[in-house]
Design a protein around this motif. Sequence first.
Motif, PDB file in Angstrom:
ATOM      1  N   GLU A  90     -10.770  17.404 -13.908  1.00  0.00           N
ATOM      2  CA  GLU A  90      -9.449  16.790 -13.783  1.00  0.00           C
ATOM      3  C   GLU A  90      -9.569  15.533 -12.930  1.00  0.00           C
ATOM      4  OE1 GLU A  90      -4.918  18.118 -12.311  1.00  0.00           O
ATOM      5  OE2 GLU A  90      -6.455  19.621 -12.787  1.00  0.00           O
ATOM      6  N   LEU A  91      -8.751  14.538 -13.246  1.00  0.00           N
ATOM      7  CA  LEU A  91      -8.758  13.276 -12.513  1.00  0.00           C
ATOM      8  C   LEU A  91      -7.377  13.039 -11.917  1.00  0.00           C
ATOM      9  CD1 LEU A  91     -10.681  10.922 -11.857  1.00  0.00           C
ATOM     10  CD2 LEU A  91      -9.794   9.750 -13.880  1.00  0.00           C
ATOM     11  N   MET A  92      -7.341  12.778 -10.611  1.00  0.00           N
ATOM     12  CA  MET A  92      -6.089  12.489  -9.919  1.00  0.00           C
ATOM     13  C   MET A  92      -6.062  11.006  -9.561  1.00  0.00           C
ATOM     14  SD  MET A  92      -4.364  14.497  -6.716  1.00  0.00           S
ATOM     15  CE  MET A  92      -3.456  15.641  -7.780  1.00  0.00           C
ATOM     16  N   ILE A  93      -4.979  10.349  -9.919  1.00  0.00           N
ATOM     17  CA  ILE A  93      -4.862   8.901  -9.761  1.00  0.00           C
ATOM     18  C   ILE A  93      -3.936   8.575  -8.600  1.00  0.00           C
ATOM     19  CG2 ILE A  93      -4.173   6.747 -10.879  1.00  0.00           C
ATOM     20  CD1 ILE A  93      -6.577   8.144 -12.177  1.00  0.00           C
ATOM     21  N   THR A  94      -4.391   7.673  -7.720  1.00  0.00           N
ATOM     22  CA  THR A  94      -3.508   7.144  -6.682  1.00  0.00           C
ATOM     23  C   THR A  94      -3.455   5.632  -6.825  1.00  0.00           C
ATOM     24  OG1 THR A  94      -3.002   7.094  -4.314  1.00  0.00           O
ATOM     25  CG2 THR A  94      -5.335   7.023  -4.917  1.00  0.00           C
ATOM     26  N   THR A  95      -2.245   5.089  -6.764  1.00  0.00           N
ATOM     27  CA  THR A  95      -2.034   3.658  -6.973  1.00  0.00           C
ATOM     28  C   THR A  95      -1.074   3.142  -5.914  1.00  0.00           C
ATOM     29  OG1 THR A  95      -2.326   3.923  -9.363  1.00  0.00           O
ATOM     30  CG2 THR A  95      -1.268   1.895  -8.617  1.00  0.00           C
ATOM     31  N   ASN A  96      -1.527   2.173  -5.133  1.00  0.00           N
ATOM     32  CA  ASN A  96      -0.690   1.583  -4.097  1.00  0.00           C
ATOM     33  C   ASN A  96      -0.606   0.072  -4.296  1.00  0.00           C
ATOM     34  OD1 ASN A  96      -0.067   3.958  -2.569  1.00  0.00           O
ATOM     35  ND2 ASN A  96      -2.154   3.945  -1.799  1.00  0.00           N
ATOM     36  N   VAL A  97       0.587  -0.383  -4.589  1.00  0.00           N
ATOM     37  CA  VAL A  97       0.849  -1.810  -4.764  1.00  0.00           C
ATOM     38  C   VAL A  97       2.170  -2.146  -4.075  1.00  0.00           C
ATOM     39  CG1 VAL A  97      -0.436  -2.055  -6.927  1.00  0.00           C
ATOM     40  CG2 VAL A  97       1.946  -1.344  -6.992  1.00  0.00           C
ATOM     41  N   PHE A  98       2.447  -3.428  -3.944  1.00  0.00           N
ATOM     42  CA  PHE A  98       3.642  -3.828  -3.211  1.00  0.00           C
ATOM     43  C   PHE A  98       4.923  -3.492  -3.976  1.00  0.00           C
ATOM     44  CE2 PHE A  98       6.958  -6.922  -2.126  1.00  0.00           C
ATOM     45  CZ  PHE A  98       7.077  -6.665  -0.761  1.00  0.00           C
ATOM     46  N   HIS A  99       4.951  -3.802  -5.265  1.00  0.00           N
ATOM     47  CA  HIS A  99       6.163  -3.586  -6.058  1.00  0.00           C
ATOM     48  C   HIS A  99       6.111  -2.227  -6.767  1.00  0.00           C
ATOM     49  CE1 HIS A  99       7.827  -7.566  -5.444  1.00  0.00           C
ATOM     50  NE2 HIS A  99       6.677  -8.117  -5.794  1.00  0.00           N
ATOM     51  N   HIS A 100       7.177  -1.452  -6.615  1.00  0.00           N
ATOM     52  CA  HIS A 100       7.247  -0.140  -7.263  1.00  0.00           C
ATOM     53  C   HIS A 100       7.137  -0.265  -8.778  1.00  0.00           C
ATOM     54  CE1 HIS A 100       8.333   3.977  -8.040  1.00  0.00           C
ATOM     55  NE2 HIS A 100       9.452   3.644  -8.639  1.00  0.00           N
ATOM     56  N   ALA A 101       7.717  -1.298  -9.350  1.00  0.00           N
ATOM     57  CA  ALA A 101       7.666  -1.480 -10.808  1.00  0.00           C
ATOM     58  C   ALA A 101       6.236  -1.647 -11.293  1.00  0.00           C
ATOM     59  CB  ALA A 101       8.514  -2.688 -11.219  1.00  0.00           C
ATOM     60  N   LYS A 130      -8.839  -1.801  11.424  1.00  0.00           N
ATOM     61  CA  LYS A 130      -8.872  -2.588  12.654  1.00  0.00           C
ATOM     62  C   LYS A 130      -7.984  -1.989  13.741  1.00  0.00           C
ATOM     63  CE  LYS A 130     -10.016  -7.210  10.908  1.00  0.00           C
ATOM     64  NZ  LYS A 130      -9.584  -8.624  10.849  1.00  0.00           N
ATOM     65  N   GLY A 131      -7.373  -0.839  13.458  1.00  0.00           N
ATOM     66  CA  GLY A 131      -6.522  -0.187  14.428  1.00  0.00           C
ATOM     67  C   GLY A 131      -5.112  -0.721  14.466  1.00  0.00           C
ATOM     68  N   ASN A 132      -4.698  -1.364  13.378  1.00  0.00           N
ATOM     69  CA  ASN A 132      -3.351  -1.932  13.313  1.00  0.00           C
ATOM     70  C   ASN A 132      -2.660  -1.481  12.029  1.00  0.00           C
ATOM     71  OD1 ASN A 132      -1.103  -3.528  13.961  1.00  0.00           O
ATOM     72  ND2 ASN A 132      -1.937  -5.301  12.840  1.00  0.00           N
ATOM     73  N   PRO A 133      -2.350  -0.182  11.911  1.00  0.00           N
ATOM     74  CA  PRO A 133      -1.726   0.307  10.671  1.00  0.00           C
ATOM     75  C   PRO A 133      -0.346  -0.290  10.476  1.00  0.00           C
ATOM     76  CG  PRO A 133      -1.629   1.988  12.380  1.00  0.00           C
ATOM     77  CD  PRO A 133      -2.486   0.888  12.923  1.00  0.00           C
ATOM     78  N   GLY A 134      -0.015  -0.568   9.229  1.00  0.00           N
ATOM     79  CA  GLY A 134       1.290  -1.155   8.940  1.00  0.00           C
ATOM     80  C   GLY A 134       1.688  -0.926   7.503  1.00  0.00           C
ATOM     81  N   ARG A 135       2.782  -1.535   7.114  1.00  0.00           N
ATOM     82  CA  ARG A 135       3.274  -1.402   5.752  1.00  0.00           C
ATOM     83  C   ARG A 135       2.478  -2.300   4.807  1.00  0.00           C
ATOM     84  NH1 ARG A 135       9.849  -1.163   6.920  1.00  0.00           N
ATOM     85  NH2 ARG A 135       9.746   0.722   8.223  1.00  0.00           N
ATOM     86  N   ILE A 136       2.654  -2.061   3.502  1.00  0.00           N
ATOM     87  CA  ILE A 136       1.967  -2.906   2.526  1.00  0.00           C
ATOM     88  C   ILE A 136       2.526  -4.326   2.648  1.00  0.00           C
ATOM     89  CG2 ILE A 136       1.479  -3.319   0.098  1.00  0.00           C
ATOM     90  CD1 ILE A 136       1.815  -0.392  -0.437  1.00  0.00           C
ATOM     91  N   PRO A 137       1.682  -5.298   2.956  1.00  0.00           N
ATOM     92  CA  PRO A 137       2.196  -6.662   3.121  1.00  0.00           C
ATOM     93  C   PRO A 137       2.678  -7.249   1.804  1.00  0.00           C
ATOM     94  CG  PRO A 137      -0.194  -6.638   3.227  1.00  0.00           C
ATOM     95  CD  PRO A 137       0.235  -5.199   3.191  1.00  0.00           C
ATOM     96  N   THR A 138       3.542  -8.243   1.905  1.00  0.00           N
ATOM     97  CA  THR A 138       4.016  -8.933   0.712  1.00  0.00           C
ATOM     98  C   THR A 138       2.875  -9.767   0.131  1.00  0.00           C
ATOM     99  OG1 THR A 138       4.697 -10.921   1.886  1.00  0.00           O
ATOM    100  CG2 THR A 138       6.312  -9.126   1.765  1.00  0.00           C
ATOM    101  N   PRO A 139       2.976 -10.168  -1.129  1.00  0.00           N
ATOM    102  CA  PRO A 139       1.964 -11.078  -1.681  1.00  0.00           C
ATOM    103  C   PRO A 139       1.842 -12.370  -0.873  1.00  0.00           C
ATOM    104  CG  PRO A 139       3.235 -10.092  -3.446  1.00  0.00           C
ATOM    105  CD  PRO A 139       3.895  -9.671  -2.172  1.00  0.00           C
TER     106      PRO A 139
END
Length: 333
Positions: free
Chosen positions: A301-312, A246-255
Amino acid sequence: MPYSVLDLAPVASGSTETTALRNSLDLARAVERLGYHRYWVAEHHNMPGIASSAPAVLLAHIAMVTERLRVGSGGVMLPNHAPLIVAEQFGMLEALHPGRVDLGIGRAPGTDQVTARALRRTEGPLSADDFPQQLTELANYFTGRDARGVTAVPALGNQPALWLLGSSGYSAQVAGYLGLPFAFAHHFSSENTLPALALYRERFQPSAVLSEPYAMIAASVLCAEDDATAWELAQPAALQFLQLRKGNPGRIPTPAETAAFAYTDLDRLFIEERLANQVIGGPETVRKGLAELVSATGVQELMITTNVFHHADRLRSYEHVAEIAGLRAGAAA
């Protein structure tokens, strides 16, 4: 089959870029212990939620805190840089960490047009039409064949493994023609994955690098204790991607921010389609999804990318995938 990691150094809402970059170092150490093969970081600019804007700098730190893990760019966007600078940076990485460095090259800017102009210091029309010439110039700096007599120090004699990256058929054909390994961005261009891989294999010509095609795809994967938990964890990053579109890039929002967002029906449809191309679920669901993906694409080969709010939660997802894939702890090389 090798499993690898693509890291965008995601920045979470309420956090900082410093924390995001330290999380990348922590994740690199963890996936090396788990047996992942390589660790790539992506070049993006003018995106508040992605801290990996300078891959060579971040990779230097990642290489310093790991021992066997291959490190590389996924990728460096060549139109943004003078080939000489890229050769010097990655030649230096290879000189410091011999045999561990990958140079993944892309032809897109990895940003918006205004930022691309700021990177290139030009007001002229932006184009990637000279990509083959730029790529040839870059490769020549590692071998000393520059026609002008320019020597790239310490690139000369310190050539990293060269990959071509793509999200369409163009780079697939170039990679095939040059006999180079090819990595495809399945995580954001899944509709083009199979046609691009087919083009790569059709156009492949054996080279001093490869005698036969070697293809890898980057896929978004999120594995949690069960399907419901995984889908819940996937929602903040999905909202972040919606906002980007939508043209509004930002950080990963909280839950909480994610739950409170006023979604339209079109928003929900967009997110549904976005998540449908990802592998999300508990261990058995992810096991099945990964097997189907590898079978359909035939990649090496398979490359995995994972983006979530909590690093843990990100760490746990890579732990689950390592167990599913049967990776051996400490086997990265």
